[in-house]
Motif scaffolding. Structure first.
Motif, PDB file in Angstrom:
ATOM      1  N   GLY A   1     -42.116  30.496  30.569  1.00 58.80           N
ATOM      2  CA  GLY A   1     -41.316  31.675  30.858  1.00 58.80           C
ATOM      3  C   GLY A   1     -40.907  31.715  32.318  1.00 58.80           C
TER       4      GLY A   1
ATOM      5  N   THR B   1     -37.404  33.444  29.053  1.00 58.82           N
ATOM      6  CA  THR B   1     -37.518  32.022  29.380  1.00 58.82           C
ATOM      7  C   THR B   1     -36.247  31.606  30.094  1.00 58.82           C
ATOM      8  OG1 THR B   1     -36.468  31.150  27.380  1.00 58.82           O
ATOM      9  CG2 THR B   1     -38.800  31.728  27.231  1.00 58.82           C
TER      10      THR B   1
ATOM     11  N   MET C   1     -46.123  31.256  27.887  1.00 59.12           N
ATOM     12  CA  MET C   1     -45.631  32.555  28.345  1.00 59.12           C
ATOM     13  C   MET C   1     -46.729  33.287  29.093  1.00 59.12           C
ATOM     14  SD  MET C   1     -42.428  32.836  27.587  1.00 59.12           S
ATOM     15  CE  MET C   1     -42.086  34.594  27.723  1.00 59.12           C
TER      16      MET C   1
END
Length: 821
Positions: free
Chosen positions: A24, A30, A246
């Motif tokens: 991300g 992202t 992430m």
């Protein structure tokens, strides 16, 4: 112009650009590669309401019922239509991937996040979850179901190990089975890996789960992403098949570039991961684009929200046909409880949201009543866990405005870096700080004049990320060191960093508040919290509050008590300690029941509640769940008979906590060596699958009352081995034998062959359908299922699904405890 397949751009990317796509860029997005036209992707929570980017942002959204309420509809078609509206709401926030639905299992009623999961049953979870996924993705938005797998508890969820072989029966037949059903009936753009370990390996780097089972065995071809800060390694996570880290590149970026250049990983392996995240962009193409987030109220979303609440609300008890009551007869109604004035629409955490509007139950009843004065309200006892933020109306800045003055200082300067006036006495920063503010190495000062409305011994509190001191009129009254909290606790469990004191104060007198708080040390691997909140609550008497409720109840024909839990009780980030109502709510219910002619208890909850202390004394009980922004109106429709309840429980309600099969093995515990473990000691005996527990069940799986009655007859069963896969088909005639129209949920269960040599549950849900019938109307309802799904079990020795020869029993009925054969 022909649309480009983003995967064809792989050869144009540098190694660094490829790797940039595997993490991300901020808390929700992202990165793209603008040089070659690869767009970024934005993710959003949740299927109960699309949240804004800012976790504590106030931008509203269409607020749908919580996921247990969705499952209580037992209506896959309706949930598919919900998915379409979720996608529309995601587009208002310019997002491409919705993080949900949550497919974890209701293993224990203390699970803090159960309210945003579907069921204790894997088939019901998988089929309804797939319907939501298909609905979302039909509109060009991606869905990312979560959390794969066994994230069924919140305590130490980042660390605990589920000691269960990936080839063991409980994992295969319960926890993985929900996912297997979902993947069989839908093709999500992505799947989110769980934080926890399974069999000693973190899910985010567990190749047995990701590559062997999810991809090769089940044929899933989408991307796999980590939960937020759930990636645990650089090389192992890539090799295990985790495509996207992430929210930030903590284990990737330069570390991953180095691993490739040092020969620890081949660039071919990197390419395989990049192809998956590029395919996410192909599949979400209709929703690409960035822009300002908006909230739009639409008739379609409102209608779906109302229909979901209407079909999900469950009538649990209805003695002597207490409900519905005829509001046109002008009954005297006592409406009791804070939730009747401030309804609880969502649970807490990432599945919460700011609704576009709030329907007030008390006001709705007055509006529907021919004589509004016959509807009386009493707030009853307080239901909060934490002390509320001080109201702006009692706070005054040095310039005479409502609110507080705040100054920020770096510790190496006597002059403030920044000053501001805030209406709300709360500061919240996580990762994004005031420009130039040093973390650590800074402090803030909050000051205001507070004027109480009443004289009494009031509660004054501070929620703080760092060490603080609070002075009142230049006298220090409260202080505490930096709390030992995680970033997650800062987000989800404010009681962990609240410090409070009782203080005598006079009405109308101005008290000068001066709060100083230090920044804390940096948190490794996650954003560092920086927050301070001044909290205040004036003294009140629970005895007086109950007496007021009893007074209006004693004069009423029927009393409606809005009770249960709120976001401070059920939330992401922590598990509950108990399933009983708080003592003050129980005392209120008992007192009102003793004074009232008829009493209805309406429960807000995502998890079952132990109602032992009041069940036998009240006349009716309704499970409202957390019903979304249209839920309060749906409840009024059910109370007054405008709507016939059709919700059915997706999870067994045992009588007491000790009756749950998981009791004694929940939540996770730290061992002497520091490892954290949770034992799934009950094995397959989850919920209704547990044997010899009928006497311990209050309301069985699939249970729910109606204002009408249904009969079942002529169950027909057919096996077709010539189809691929082989199918088991059932048909049954259902008749509405009552006097009002209603919807019935037909549930089909299969009992194993007597030739089976291993323990199997007495019966298991293998199919369901929902139908609407007018009084006297009959309909033949067909339910078809895969024969393997219906009859097989996991053979641990062969590591394969096994279908034993022999005779199987098929049963159909209105819940797991009522059948025709």
């Amino acid at each position: 112009m022909e649309e480009v397949d983003f995967r064809t751009l792989l050869g144009e990317l540098t190694l660094e650009e490829k790797i940039s796509l595997l993490s991300g860029r901020d808390f929700v997005s992202t990165p793209g590669v603008s040089r070659v036209g690869i767009p970024p992707l934005k993710t959003v929570d949740s299927i109960n309401g699309i949240r804004p980017t800012d976790f504590h942002g106030q931008l509203s959204t269409a607020c749908f019922p919580n996921t247990v309420c969705l499952a209580s509809t037992w209506n896959a078609d309706l949930l598919g239509r919900l998915g379409q509206q979720i996608a529309q709401q995601a587009k208002f926030k310019h997002a491409q991937v919705v993080l949900g639905p949550t497919i974890n299992i209701h293993r224990d009623p203390r699970g803090g996040r159960n309210f945003e999961c579907l069921s204790e049953d894997p088939l019901l979870s998988g089929h309804l979850g797939a319907a939501i996924v298909n609905g979302i993705q039909s509109q060009g938005v991606g869905a990312c179901p979560k959390h794969f797998v066994c994230n069924d508890s919140e305590t130490f969820r980042h660390y605990y190990n589920v000691d269960a072989s990936p080839d063991g029966r409980p994992l295969r037949e319960i926890y993985l089975a929900a996912w297997q059903q979902l993947i069989k009936k839908s093709n999500p753009v992505a799947v989110m890996a769980a934080y926890n370990k399974v069999n000693g390996t973190y899910c985010s780097e567990n190749g047995d789960l990701i590559e062997k089972i999810l991809r090769k065995e089940w044929g899933f071809d989408g991307a796999v992403m980590s939960d937020w800060f759930g990636t645990r390694s650089t090389v192992p996570s890539i090799e295990a098949g985790l495509d996207l880290e992430m929210p930030f590149p903590f284990f990737r970026a330069a570390k991953l570039v180095k691993a490739v250049k040092d020969g620890e990983l081949s660039e071919k392996t990197i390419d395989a991961r990049v192809e998956k995240v590029l395919q996410m962009r192909n599949r979400t193409r209709p929703s690409h684009g960035e822009g300002p987030e908006t909230s739009e109220i639409t008739e379609e979303s409102n209608a779906i929200a109302r229909e979901l609440a209407s079909e999900g609300i469950v009538l649990l008890k209805n003695s002597d046909k207490t409900l519905p009551f005829n509001i046109s007869d002008s009954p005297k109604i006592a409406v009791i409880g804070e939730y009747a004035q401030r309804p609880i629409l969502t649970g807490g955490g990432s599945a919460s949201c700011e609704p576009q509007y709030r329907q007030i139950p008390h006001e709705l009843l007055r509006k529907a009543h021919p004589n509004p004065d016959n509807v009386q309200y009493a707030s009853g006892v307080r239901t909060r866990v934490i002390v509320p933020v001080a109201e702006p109306s009692i706070l005054t800045t040095k310039n005479g405005e409502q609110g507080v003055d705040v100054s920020y200082f770096n510790d190496d300067s006597a002059e403030p870096l920044l000053t501001e006036v805030l209406k709300e006495a709360t500061i919240f920063m996580l990762g994004k700080y005031k420009p130039g503010l040093k973390i650590p190495g800074s402090h803030l000062v909050m000051s205001t004049k507070l004027v109480p409305k009443t004289t009494g011994t009031h509660l004054l509190a501070v929620r703080h990320s760092g060490a603080f001191a609070l002075k009142v009129d230049d006298v220090e009254v409260l202080s505490a060191p930096t709390p030992d909290i995680t970033t997650e606790q800062f987000l989800f469990r404010p009681i962990k960093y609240e410090t409070r004191i009782e203080i005598a104060m006079e009405a109308g007198k101005a008290y000068q508040m001066h709060l100083t708080m230090q920044s804390r040390e940096l948190t490794i691997g996650e954003p560092t919290p920086y927050g301070a909140t001044l909290c205040f609550e004036e003294q009140y008497s629970e005895e007086d509050a109950i007496a007021e409720a009893v007074e209006i109840a004693s004069k009423a024909d029927i009393s409606l008590i809005y009770a249960g839990r709120n976001q401070q009780h059920e939330s992401e980030g922590f598990d509950m300690d108990s399933i009983t109502l708080p003592d003050n709510q129980t005392a209120l219910i008992k007192a009102v029941t003793a004074a009232s002619k008829k009493t209805v208890v309406l429960l807000h909850c995502g998890n079952p509640i132990d109602v032992s202390s009041f069940e036998n004394s009240v006349d009716a009980i309704i499970n409202m769940h957390f019903p979304g922004q249209e839920g309060p109106g749906a409840v009024i429709d059910i109370l007054t008979g405008k709507l016939n309840p059709s919700g059915r429980l997706p999870t067994t309600w045992f009588k007491t906590l000790e009756d749950w099969p998981s009791f004694g093995h929940f939540p996770s515990e730290k061992k002497e060596n520091g490892d954290v473990e949770i034992k799934y000691a009950e094995g397959l005996a989850v919920g209704y699958r547990a044997s010899d527990q009928e006497g311990q069940i209050r309301w069985p799986f699939g249970y729910g009352l109606s204002y009408t009655s249904f009969s079942y007859e002529d169950l027909q069963v057919k096996v077709d081995k010539s189809s691929s896969p082989a199918t088991l088909s059932t048909s049954i005639r259902v008749t509405n034998t009552g006097s009002v129209s209603g919807k019935e949920v037909i549930q089909v269960y299969v009992s194993p062959s007597q030739n089976t040599q291993v323990w199997r549950p007495k019966r298991e849900l293998k199919g369901f359908a929902k139908t609407s019938l007018e009084p006297g109307e009959s309909r033949v309802v067909d339910v078809e299922m895969d024969l393997d799904t219906a009859c097989s079990y996991w053979d641990e020795a062969e590591k394969a699904w096994k279908l034993d020869a022999g005779e199987y029993k098929v049963e159909a009925g209105s819940c797991s405890a009522a059948f025709i054969v």
